[in-house]
Structure formats: structure tokens, C-alpha cells
Design a protein around this motif. Structure first.
Motif, short mmCIF file in Angstrom:
data_model
loop_
_atom_site.label_atom_id
_atom_site.label_comp_id
_atom_site.label_asym_id
_atom_site.label_seq_id
_atom_site.Cartn_x
_atom_site.Cartn_y
_atom_site.Cartn_z
N GLY A 72 -4.39 -1.10 -3.60
CA GLY A 72 -4.04 -1.92 -2.77
C GLY A 72 -2.61 -2.03 -2.65
O GLY A 72 -1.98 -1.84 -1.45
N VAL A 73 -1.70 -2.05 -3.59
CA VAL A 73 -0.33 -2.25 -3.85
C VAL A 73 0.20 -0.95 -3.24
O VAL A 73 1.31 -1.06 -2.48
CB VAL A 73 0.12 -2.66 -5.08
N LEU A 75 2.81 2.14 1.21
CA LEU A 75 2.76 3.26 2.02
C LEU A 75 2.71 2.91 3.54
O LEU A 75 3.73 3.36 4.39
CB LEU A 75 1.83 4.14 1.64
N GLY A 76 2.04 1.92 3.95
CA GLY A 76 2.26 1.39 5.05
C GLY A 76 3.77 0.67 5.47
O GLY A 76 3.87 0.96 6.61
N LEU A 96 8.27 3.85 -4.25
CA LEU A 96 7.17 4.46 -4.13
C LEU A 96 6.94 5.58 -5.21
O LEU A 96 6.00 5.82 -5.81
CB LEU A 96 7.45 5.43 -2.64
N CYS A 97 8.20 6.18 -5.68
CA CYS A 97 8.11 7.02 -6.80
C CYS A 97 7.57 6.38 -8.03
O CYS A 97 6.75 6.81 -8.86
CB CYS A 97 9.42 7.62 -7.14
N MET A 98 8.06 5.11 -8.36
CA MET A 98 7.61 4.35 -9.36
C MET A 98 6.12 4.19 -9.26
O MET A 98 5.38 4.45 -10.34
CB MET A 98 8.52 3.01 -9.54
N LEU A 99 5.57 3.62 -8.03
CA LEU A 99 4.25 3.37 -7.83
C LEU A 99 3.29 4.78 -8.05
O LEU A 99 2.21 4.36 -8.49
CB LEU A 99 4.06 2.61 -6.63
N ALA A 100 3.78 5.77 -7.61
CA ALA A 100 3.13 6.88 -7.78
C ALA A 100 2.85 7.19 -9.36
O ALA A 100 1.82 7.65 -9.75
CB ALA A 100 3.72 8.32 -7.16
N GLY A 101 3.71 6.74 -10.07
CA GLY A 101 3.72 7.08 -11.45
C GLY A 101 2.70 6.17 -11.93
O GLY A 101 1.92 6.38 -12.90
N VAL A 102 2.74 4.88 -11.62
CA VAL A 102 1.82 3.65 -12.22
C VAL A 102 0.55 4.21 -11.82
O VAL A 102 -0.38 3.93 -12.73
CB VAL A 102 2.35 2.42 -11.56
N HIS A 127 1.83 9.53 6.42
CA HIS A 127 0.69 9.77 7.15
C HIS A 127 -0.22 10.62 6.45
O HIS A 127 -1.46 10.32 6.30
CB HIS A 127 1.08 10.31 8.54
N GLU A 128 0.27 12.01 5.98
CA GLU A 128 -0.30 12.84 5.25
C GLU A 128 -1.31 12.17 4.03
O GLU A 128 -2.43 12.54 3.66
CB GLU A 128 -0.03 14.00 4.91
#
Ligand SMILES: [Fe+2]
Ligand SMILES: [Fe+2]
Length: 251
Positions: free
Chosen positions: A85-86, A91-92, A201-207, A142-143
């Protein structure tokens, strides 16, 4: 600016109270003696705000993903807890802000064409390039959202917030009275937010353990850092030239 008139030129500005040695002190005295038109104190106002903040519902919520089964297959670890969700909320947020970024550059390009640049200032080529970067960032998000089984047309809570936050930026740049430099000051705020947003976003993709996503986000982050530093350099050069009296009237 085509007219020989710049915001830093001396002209009439009636906002300062020292302009009127008689009415100025009288206004201050009247303000001291007057009472608020509504009852209450600052403490009571703060207390009321605190009560509202405690009782208010959130601005919005995240919808469940469209393709839950597909997501379950591919991103098993992702949807546990709040991580999914985060990530989708953020991303939104970036999707909304990158779309605004394209519009900001559209307006900046028009302003550059209507006015003029300065030595060491923006060129049409660079503004068009940066606009293209923002559009590519929008497409990337979007992708990714479609890939994650999310609906890219959803206004997530953070997207809603960033839409309100960026209203002033659009108003500043779209205002025909603002100069190109003043408009770029608003764009500097956008680029600072862009760089911080992609970094997050880079950090969250790692999480969520999505290293391929993190790599794509890092590339976008590098472009935003370039945008941010370039706009700051344009503005610093403009201020320097203006302070030295070397700015052409056309800028
Ligand atoms: Fe961007
Ligand atoms: Fe940017």
C-alpha cells in the motif's frame, strides 16, 4: 521580458508601512487597540485545531489492487503488511507530480519564447529535454503500476495531497506577469520535490526487495538531480547578473 521593466527595478510599491510616516504609526496604534472580531484566544484556536486533527478522517484510502491473484503470484512478499500500500500510494504521488511537471515545463517553454533568457540561463533545447524527461518519468510510473496490478487512474491519498501542494507552482508559472526567472524559482521547488520523491521511491523499492525497480528509479532520480542543479545554477546566474547590473533588459 520585452518591456524595459523588471521586478527589481525601482517603481511604486505601496506595501511598506514606512512609506507613510503619519498613517503608518496610526495604523499600528489602531491595530493595538482593536479587539478580534470573533471571540476566543490563540490557545483556544490551537485547541480547536487539535480536536479537529484528532477527529478528522483521512484524506483518502488506497483501493485494493485490481489483479490480486496475479500480484500474489509474482509479488508474494510485497502484499504482506503495509509495504504494498505504501509503495502504490507513493507511486501514485509521483505519477501525479510528474504529470504536473510536464505542464510546468510546457508553461516555462511558452514563457521563454515570450520573454528571453540570459547568459548562462535556460535554453529552449534544455527545457524541451527536461520536459521529455518528466514525460518519460510519468510513463515509467504508469508501466510499473500496471505491472504491479494497480489502476494508474486512481488518485491515491499522497497524489491528492501533492496536487494541492503544487497548485501554487502552476499558478506562479502560468501567471503572465511573472518573469522567466520568477517562474524558474517555482520550478526549483518542483525539482527539489522531484529529487526527494524519486530518492524515496528508490528506498521503498529496496524495502519491498524489488531491485530491478530500484535500478530504474535510480536512473530517474539521477535525472531529477540534474534538473534541480541546473535550475539552481540558472537562477544563481540570473541573480548574479541582476546584482551586478549586467542583466539585459530583455531578461
Ligand atoms: Fe520527473
Ligand atoms: Fe524534474
Amino acid at each position: 521580458m520585452k518591456s524595459p521593466d523588471r521586478p527589481t527595478d525601482l517603481d511604486i510599491n505601496r506595501t511598506g508601512i514606512f512609506l507613510s510616516p503619519l498613517d503608518g504609526p496610526a495604523t499600528v496604534e489602531a491595530a493595538r487597540q482593536s479587539r478580534p472580531t470573533s471571540p476566543g484566544t490563540e490557545q483556544e484556536l490551537a485547541e480547536l485545531r487539535r480536536q479537529f486533527a484528532e477527529e478528522a478522517h483521512p484524506i483518502g484510502h488506497m483501493p485494493p489492487p485490481l489483479a490480486v491473484r496475479a500480484v500474489l503470484q509474482e509479488f508474494k512478499g510485497l502484499i504482506h503488511g503495509h509495504r504494498y500500500g505504501v509503495l502504490l500510494d507513493k507511486l501514485g504521488e509521483r505519477l501525479a507530480f510528474e504529470r504536473t511537471g510536464v505542464r510546468l515545463f510546457d508553461a516555462l517553454i511558452v514563457k521563454l519564447e515570450a520573454q528571453d533568457t540570459w547568459d548562462g540561463g535556460p535554453t529552449l533545447e534544455t527545457l524541451v529535454e527536461f520536459r521529455g524527461d518528466e514525460a518519460n518519468h510519468f510513463t515509467l510510473i504508469h508501466e510499473v503500476l500496471v505491472h504491479l496490478g494497480a489502476d494508474p487512474t486512481v488518485v491515491t491519498p499522497s497524489a491528492d495531497l501533492v496536487g494541492v501542494e503544487s497548485l501554487g507552482l502552476l499558478q506562479t508559472i502560468a501567471d503572465p506577469r511573472t518573469t522567466l526567472a520568477q517562474s524558474l524559482h517555482a520550478q526549483m521547488i518542483a525539482e527539489l520535490v522531484d529529487a526527494a520523491g524519486w530518492d524515496q521511491l528508490c528506498m521503498l523499492a529496496g524495502v519491498v526487495d524489488q531491485q530491478p525497480l530500484a535500478a530504474r528509479f535510480r536512473a530517474a532520480h539521477a535525472q531529477e538531480v540534474h534538473h534541480r542543479d541546473t535550475v539552481i545554477a540558472w537562477l544563481n546566474r540570473h541573480a548574479e547578473l541582476a546584482a551586478l547590473g549586467e542583466l539585459k533588459y530583455s531578461a
